[in-house]
Design a protein around this motif. Structure first.
Motif, PDB file in Angstrom:
ATOM      1  N   ALA A   1      74.913  59.304 -73.043  1.00  0.00           N
ATOM      2  CA  ALA A   1      75.844  60.334 -72.903  1.00  0.00           C
ATOM      3  C   ALA A   1      75.464  61.746 -73.624  1.00  0.00           C
ATOM      4  O   ALA A   1      75.594  62.867 -72.794  1.00  0.00           O
TER       5      ALA A   1
ATOM      6  N   GLY B   1      73.042  63.214 -71.134  1.00  0.00           N
ATOM      7  CA  GLY B   1      74.022  63.824 -70.036  1.00  0.00           C
ATOM      8  C   GLY B   1      74.289  64.936 -70.230  1.00  0.00           C
ATOM      9  O   GLY B   1      74.574  65.992 -69.300  1.00  0.00           O
TER      10      GLY B   1
ATOM     11  N   HIS C   1      75.926  65.307 -66.600  1.00  0.00           N
ATOM     12  CA  HIS C   1      76.338  64.111 -66.183  1.00  0.00           C
ATOM     13  C   HIS C   1      76.042  63.503 -64.976  1.00  0.00           C
ATOM     14  O   HIS C   1      76.063  62.412 -64.844  1.00  0.00           O
TER      15      HIS C   1
ATOM     16  N   VAL D   1      78.846  58.291 -69.017  1.00  0.00           N
ATOM     17  CA  VAL D   1      79.458  59.737 -68.484  1.00  0.00           C
ATOM     18  C   VAL D   1      80.697  59.579 -67.237  1.00  0.00           C
ATOM     19  O   VAL D   1      81.366  60.493 -66.828  1.00  0.00           O
TER      20      VAL D   1
ATOM     21  N   GLY E   1      80.221  64.800 -72.777  1.00  0.00           N
ATOM     22  CA  GLY E   1      79.188  63.578 -72.762  1.00  0.00           C
ATOM     23  C   GLY E   1      79.582  62.870 -73.803  1.00  0.00           C
ATOM     24  O   GLY E   1      79.762  61.480 -73.719  1.00  0.00           O
TER      25      GLY E   1
END
Length: 461
Positions: A78, A81, A86, A130, A399
């Motif tokens: 995450a 991302g 993402h 995500v 994220g």
């Protein structure tokens, strides 16, 4: 953030309706695949054990290694991302998941299957870390509640249909087809996602590789420690694991104290609404874990019902969640999440108490309507709470918030499952009743924290 200009690209308030529908098809297809894979793998374990000539104790790792890979990587992926976008994490995660599904279908031994399942878990982490962030950017802000409600509907539907789909496939084919069926859907979702997913803001800071290792190790040790404590493992081993978790957590907090976007999002936990929403989510999924682990044993060992009947009894929970989640999502666009979530958890707690007080020889109706009450409360809670988590985090930290949604779910479910095992270890067959009572306590605690959000002061984004 653009690497040349150093500025965030303009963030539009959602996608145009036509593009939005295609983007959601891509996102929800991948989400359904990830959720289905957990359910169908459980059903396939006996067939896999028989075909690969292994023991039930060993084949359970087909499920465990998938979960471990997800727990270890959700937050780091995450965080990545937020740096690379993402949509890129989603597409690469889905590609890995699809290729690993082919590896699972072609596995010739338990070790080869475990390697493929671990890679599949990494891919699922890319998708699920995500997923919520992408939904936030796909829908306009005025429809976020509806979007998160549809998100919960997809997960609930996948879990509801998973055992039925798995049984249907196994009735006409062998277990590798359970994984091979992912491939065409994965390819289609990738192609659609390449054309329709929105570009999301990008941060300029570098990825913290040591922080990622600390985060993964800390979460894995925590989950292992909880599971070991519940299964009567050596007390000294449990203490050592939990001490290791605390040490790694302290090192992680110290390393990322001044980080602009910490991987374990301590900056977001300083926001009261965010912190309360995550804590409430962990409580709710602990309730689910306690119920979903204890009830099958109660139905089969105490009530002497068949596996087919047990599957039927478990279905109303997920089915009603799928009905209630979109309704609650739409309501959350007009009413406070603290109120809706608190009411949902009150209903969930009442349902758990009703299940704990089942008569000695309950009828089918006695069981089904109580399970439906639990599903109603859980579904009414989920969508508003997801919206509260995402809306209380700034867009640039979507994220981290999205990763924490998935991590909180896994931590809650794992904690609930471990507590259910502990209840059985202490009380034998009566452990199911105690587990349901503990679940009611978690629901009450979650409801209190949800209502506290009504008076919490939100921080400026």
């Amino acid at each position: 953030m653009d690497a040349i200009s150093g500025k965030f690209p303009p963030v539009t308030d959602g996608l145009p309706p036509e593009r939005r529908r295609w983007a959601l098809l891509a996102v929800f297809t991948a989400l359904a695949m990830s959720a289905l894979d957990t359910a169908i793998a459980n059903v396939a374990l006996p067939a896999i054990a028989n075909d690969l000539h292994t023991t039930p104790a060993d084949v359970i790792w087909v499920v465990n290694v998938y979960q471990i890979a997800m727990v270890a990587t959700l937050l780091p992926v995450a965080a990545l991302g937020e740096i690379v976008g993402h949509q890129r994490i989603y597409l690469w995660g889905l590609l890995l998941f699809t290729v690993a599904s082919l590896g699972c279908a072609c596995a010739w031994s338990l070790p080869s299957l475990l390697v493929a399942r671990f890679l599949q878990g990494l891919g699922a982490a890319g998708v699920m870390s995500v997923n919520t962030a992408l939904v936030r950017f796909i829908y306009p802000s005025r429809l976020h509640g509806r979007g998160f409600g549809n998100n919960a509907l997809v997960v609930a539907t996948a879990f509801t249909l998973g055992p039925t789909i798995a049984s249907g496939i196994l009735s006409v084919g062998s277990w590798p087809w359970l994984f091979a069926i992912n491939i065409p859907f994965g390819v289609a979702a990738i192609l659609i996602g390449l054309k329709t997913l929105p570009q999301t803001p990008r941060a300029t800071h570098a990825f913290d590789y040591p922080g990622a290792l600390l985060t993964s190790a800390c979460l894995c040790l925590f989950i292992f420690g909880i599971g070991s404590a519940a299964h009567n493992t050596s007390l000294w081993l449990v203490i050592a694991v939990l001490i290791g978790t605390v040490v790694l957590g302290a090192l992680l907090l110290r390393r990322q104290a001044d980080h602009p976007a910490p991987m374990l999002p301590i900056d977001l936990f300083r926001r009261p609404v965010f912190a309360l929403s995550v804590a409430t989510a962990v409580c709710s999924f602990a309730v689910q874990g306690l119920a979903f682990v204890s009830l099958p044993f109660y139905f089969e060992d105490v009530l002497h019902r068949t596996q087919v009947e047990t599957g039927f009894f478990m279905t109303p929970w997920s089915l009603v969640v799928g009905i209630m989640a979109p309704i609650a999502g739409r309501l959350s666009d007009r009413h406070p999440a603290g109120l809706l979530g608190g009411l949902g958890l009150v209903v969930l707690g009442v349902g758990m108490v009703l299940l704990a007080m089942l008569p000695a020889e309950p009828s089918v109706v006695d069981i089904v309507w109580r399970m439906a009450v639990c599903g109603c409360g859980f579904g009414f809670f989920q969508s508003p709470n997801m919206k509260a988590i995402m809306s209380s985090a700034p867009p640039a930290r979507s994220g981290a918030a999205s990763g924490l949604v998935a991590t909180g779910r896994l931590i809650g479910q794992t904690t609930g499952a471990a507590l259910a095992a502990l209840c059985f270890g202490l009380a034998g067959h009566q452990g199911a009743t105690y587990a349901l009572a503990v679940g009611a306590g978690f629901a009450a605690l979650g409801a209190v924290m949800s209502f506290l959000r009504l008076v919490a002061t939100p921080r400026a984004k």
